[in-house]
Design a protein around this motif. Sequence first.
Motif, PDB file in Angstrom:
ATOM      1  N   ILE A  99       0.862  -1.187   0.000  1.00 29.41           N
ATOM      2  CA  ILE A  99       0.000   0.000   0.000  1.00 29.41           C
ATOM      3  C   ILE A  99       0.893   1.230   0.000  1.00 29.41           C
ATOM      4  O   ILE A  99       1.755   1.381   0.867  1.00 29.41           O
ATOM      5  N   VAL A 103      -3.307   4.622  -2.161  1.00 22.44           N
ATOM      6  CA  VAL A 103      -4.419   5.121  -1.350  1.00 22.44           C
ATOM      7  C   VAL A 103      -4.711   6.583  -1.664  1.00 22.44           C
ATOM      8  O   VAL A 103      -3.803   7.378  -1.912  1.00 22.44           O
ATOM      9  N   LYS A 156     -12.101  -6.766   2.197  1.00 20.89           N
ATOM     10  CA  LYS A 156     -10.886  -6.368   2.918  1.00 20.89           C
ATOM     11  C   LYS A 156     -11.250  -6.386   4.406  1.00 20.89           C
ATOM     12  O   LYS A 156     -12.339  -5.938   4.777  1.00 20.89           O
ATOM     13  N   PHE A 209     -10.291  -4.749   7.772  1.00 17.90           N
ATOM     14  CA  PHE A 209      -9.515  -3.581   8.212  1.00 17.90           C
ATOM     15  C   PHE A 209     -10.176  -2.909   9.402  1.00 17.90           C
ATOM     16  O   PHE A 209     -11.397  -2.752   9.405  1.00 17.90           O
ATOM     17  N   THR A 255      -5.724  -6.091   6.128  1.00 13.36           N
ATOM     18  CA  THR A 255      -4.707  -5.030   6.123  1.00 13.36           C
ATOM     19  C   THR A 255      -4.862  -4.243   7.416  1.00 13.36           C
ATOM     20  O   THR A 255      -5.929  -4.241   8.021  1.00 13.36           O
ATOM     21  N   GLY A 311      -1.869  -3.100  10.396  1.00 17.74           N
ATOM     22  CA  GLY A 311      -1.118  -3.721  11.489  1.00 17.74           C
ATOM     23  C   GLY A 311      -0.466  -5.035  11.100  1.00 17.74           C
ATOM     24  O   GLY A 311      -0.008  -5.795  11.970  1.00 17.74           O
ATOM     25  N   GLY A 353      -0.502  -4.089   3.078  1.00 20.76           N
ATOM     26  CA  GLY A 353      -0.024  -3.185   4.121  1.00 20.76           C
ATOM     27  C   GLY A 353       1.132  -2.338   3.664  1.00 20.76           C
ATOM     28  O   GLY A 353       1.620  -2.455   2.527  1.00 20.76           O
ATOM     29  N   THR A 354       1.545  -1.476   4.572  1.00 16.38           N
ATOM     30  CA  THR A 354       2.636  -0.548   4.267  1.00 16.38           C
ATOM     31  C   THR A 354       3.979  -1.062   4.785  1.00 16.38           C
ATOM     32  O   THR A 354       4.987  -0.412   4.568  1.00 16.38           O
ATOM     33  N   TRP A 355       3.956  -2.206   5.495  1.00 19.74           N
ATOM     34  CA  TRP A 355       5.229  -2.658   6.076  1.00 19.74           C
ATOM     35  C   TRP A 355       6.275  -2.957   5.005  1.00 19.74           C
ATOM     36  O   TRP A 355       7.478  -2.892   5.262  1.00 19.74           O
TER      37      TRP A 355
HETATM   38  C1  3PG Z   1      -4.773   0.355   4.927  1.00 15.29           C
HETATM   39  O1  3PG Z   1      -5.282   1.251   4.262  1.00 15.29           O
HETATM   40  O2  3PG Z   1      -5.076  -0.817   4.749  1.00 15.29           O
HETATM   41  C2  3PG Z   1      -3.843   0.687   6.027  1.00 15.29           C
HETATM   42  O3  3PG Z   1      -3.553   2.030   6.067  1.00 15.29           O
HETATM   43  C3  3PG Z   1      -2.600  -0.123   6.020  1.00 15.29           C
HETATM   44  O4  3PG Z   1      -2.221  -0.226   7.326  1.00 15.29           O
HETATM   45  P1  3PG Z   1      -0.710  -0.458   7.759  1.00 15.29           P
HETATM   46  O5  3PG Z   1      -0.014   0.861   7.574  1.00 15.29           O
HETATM   47  O6  3PG Z   1      -0.789  -0.840   9.221  1.00 15.29           O
HETATM   48  O7  3PG Z   1      -0.128  -1.524   6.911  1.00 15.29           O
END
Ligand code: 3PG
Length: 212
Positions: A16, A43, A129, A131, A157, A159, A179-181
Amino acid sequence: MQSTFSLLQGAPLLPIIQPNSVEEGLHLAEAIANSGLRNIEVVKRSDAAFEALSAIRQRFPELLVGMGTLLNRNHVFEALDAGAQFLITPTLSEILLDALIASGAPFLPGVASPSDVLMAHQKGVREMKFFPAHLSGGAPFLKALGSVFSDVSFCPTGGINGENAHEYLALSNVKAVGGTWMIPASAIKAKDWSSITQACQRSLTLFQEVAA
Ligand code: 3PG
């Protein structure tokens, strides 16, 4: 209704990204493409989001690029106009679900409770999804949902990271994780695109190990 998960198949990992400029979006897309991952969710949380998505589509036709954080009917159709190939929402309402269905595009509406799942299910939706996954009960919660909604598949998604992604990927009702990890904020700040490629590659390796 087109299946999002059949599109994402192969490497169902969804990095993401929240590009703050077209240039940043292109660098991020290139870093992801270089890792072997093929899917991206842009996003809609910055002014540059639509333009960045269009530029990524044009420059990297081999990538599958969706748009997330869509909250209303206008967002849905603006995302399609920008070139989004799939649509993602963080939560749902009846109006939003109707817009997603009317769009004809593959989509994942966001759910966080059994009543959310039921609302989407009643509209014929079977891919969603989950979330914010970690805060909403994580993998055990999704497992419990599976016993009630056995025909629904999820992309959790929120965490998720390299330490817990395998808990989700091991569930039969999880078809992708996002996710953004995979896109460390520190690397974006430092414009260290190659370390983003490496982080994405680590996630891909993790997925391949769980899938083996
Ligand atoms: C999303 O839109 O799904 C979240 O912002 C992603 O969350 P994350 O930053 O904890 O991965």
